[in-house]
Design a protein around this motif. Structure first.
Motif, short mmCIF file in Angstrom:
data_model
loop_
_atom_site.label_atom_id
_atom_site.label_comp_id
_atom_site.label_asym_id
_atom_site.label_seq_id
_atom_site.Cartn_x
_atom_site.Cartn_y
_atom_site.Cartn_z
N THR A 54 -7.52 -15.90 -9.63
CA THR A 54 -7.17 -15.67 -11.02
C THR A 54 -5.81 -14.98 -11.06
O THR A 54 -5.48 -14.20 -10.16
CB THR A 54 -8.23 -14.83 -11.76
OG1 THR A 54 -7.92 -14.78 -13.14
CG2 THR A 54 -8.33 -13.42 -11.21
N ILE A 55 -5.04 -15.27 -12.09
CA ILE A 55 -3.73 -14.64 -12.29
C ILE A 55 -3.92 -13.64 -13.43
O ILE A 55 -4.45 -13.98 -14.50
CB ILE A 55 -2.64 -15.66 -12.67
CG1 ILE A 55 -2.58 -16.82 -11.66
CG2 ILE A 55 -1.29 -14.96 -12.81
CD1 ILE A 55 -2.23 -16.45 -10.26
N ARG A 56 -3.46 -12.41 -13.22
CA ARG A 56 -3.61 -11.37 -14.23
C ARG A 56 -2.45 -10.38 -14.12
O ARG A 56 -1.78 -10.31 -13.09
CB ARG A 56 -4.95 -10.66 -14.07
CG ARG A 56 -5.08 -9.90 -12.76
CD ARG A 56 -6.24 -8.94 -12.78
NE ARG A 56 -6.47 -8.30 -11.50
CZ ARG A 56 -5.78 -7.26 -11.04
NH1 ARG A 56 -4.78 -6.75 -11.73
NH2 ARG A 56 -6.08 -6.73 -9.86
N PRO A 57 -2.25 -9.58 -15.19
CA PRO A 57 -1.24 -8.50 -15.10
C PRO A 57 -1.67 -7.46 -14.07
O PRO A 57 -2.87 -7.18 -13.91
CB PRO A 57 -1.23 -7.90 -16.50
CG PRO A 57 -1.80 -8.97 -17.39
CD PRO A 57 -2.80 -9.70 -16.54
N ALA A 58 -0.70 -6.91 -13.38
CA ALA A 58 -0.98 -5.85 -12.41
C ALA A 58 -1.37 -4.57 -13.13
O ALA A 58 -1.02 -4.36 -14.29
CB ALA A 58 0.25 -5.62 -11.53
N LYS A 59 -2.07 -3.71 -12.40
CA LYS A 59 -2.44 -2.39 -12.92
C LYS A 59 -2.13 -1.36 -11.83
O LYS A 59 -1.98 -1.71 -10.65
CB LYS A 59 -3.90 -2.37 -13.34
CG LYS A 59 -4.87 -2.83 -12.29
CD LYS A 59 -6.27 -3.03 -12.86
CE LYS A 59 -7.17 -3.58 -11.77
NZ LYS A 59 -8.40 -4.10 -12.27
N PRO A 60 -2.02 -0.09 -12.20
CA PRO A 60 -1.63 0.94 -11.22
C PRO A 60 -2.50 0.97 -9.96
O PRO A 60 -1.99 1.21 -8.87
CB PRO A 60 -1.74 2.24 -12.02
CG PRO A 60 -1.46 1.82 -13.43
CD PRO A 60 -2.11 0.46 -13.56
N SER A 61 -3.77 0.70 -10.09
CA SER A 61 -4.65 0.74 -8.91
C SER A 61 -4.34 -0.38 -7.91
O SER A 61 -4.82 -0.35 -6.77
CB SER A 61 -6.12 0.69 -9.33
OG SER A 61 -6.39 -0.52 -10.02
N ASP A 62 -3.51 -1.36 -8.31
CA ASP A 62 -3.12 -2.46 -7.41
C ASP A 62 -1.99 -2.07 -6.47
O ASP A 62 -1.70 -2.80 -5.52
CB ASP A 62 -2.64 -3.68 -8.23
CG ASP A 62 -3.72 -4.29 -9.09
OD1 ASP A 62 -4.91 -4.20 -8.71
OD2 ASP A 62 -3.37 -4.85 -10.15
N ILE A 63 -1.33 -0.95 -6.73
CA ILE A 63 -0.11 -0.62 -5.98
C ILE A 63 -0.28 -0.67 -4.46
O ILE A 63 0.57 -1.27 -3.78
CB ILE A 63 0.49 0.72 -6.47
CG1 ILE A 63 1.10 0.51 -7.87
CG2 ILE A 63 1.54 1.25 -5.49
CD1 ILE A 63 1.68 1.75 -8.51
#
Length: 149
Positions: free
Chosen positions: A3-12
């Motif tokens: 799936t393609i989604r916007p990144a979020k801080p926990s993805d860093i």
């Protein structure tokens, strides 16, 4: 499944691993955890820029990322986007993930009324250059010059 989604801080942390892989390909850049963390945080906090990720739904692993930063172009008379990073983890390449990321980032750019997208690619990364050509990107007569670190 991806799936393609916007990144979020926990993805860093996972994004840093992808950037590390990208910077081993690009001769002009050196990976620096602190600098790349700062850059990712700035992009995530920005209301005019975008980071999209490709996530494997099987294990919630981020396997790709694409970033766009907006600029103002006097040539276009409006906002444009600079696609700075596009990378898919080596074990997930050749599955159409980069094509999906690029399609989603292009849709995002259109939704933001950006006049064009542009990118810089390492001249020796022939597979990337061929990929962009297949996706309809065109070379220009411009060259990139840089000053500073």
């Amino acid at each position: 499944m991806i799936t393609i989604r916007p990144a979020k801080p926990s993805d860093i942390p996972q994004l840093l691993e992808l950037l590390k892989a990208l910077f081993t390909i690009e001769a002009d850049f050196t990976f620096d955890t602190d600098k790349q963390t700062c850059g990712l945080k700035l992009l995530l906090d920005s209301r005019k820029d975008c980071i999209l990720v490709a996530e494997s739904l099987n294990d919630e692993k981020i396997v790709g990322l694409c970033t766009v930063q907006t600029l103002i172009s006097t040539a276009e008379g409006g906002r444009v986007g600079l696609l700075e990073d596009l990378i898919v983890a080596a074990e997930f390449r050749n599955q159409g993930i980069a094509t999906q990321l690029l399609a989603e980032i292009e849709a995002w750019a259109e939704s933001q009324n950006l006049k064009r997208l542009q990118l810089l690619a390492d001249r020796n990364n022939l597979s990337a250059l061929e990929f962009y050509k297949r996706q309809g990107w065109q070379s220009t007569q411009l060259i990139c010059l840089r000053k500073g670190n």
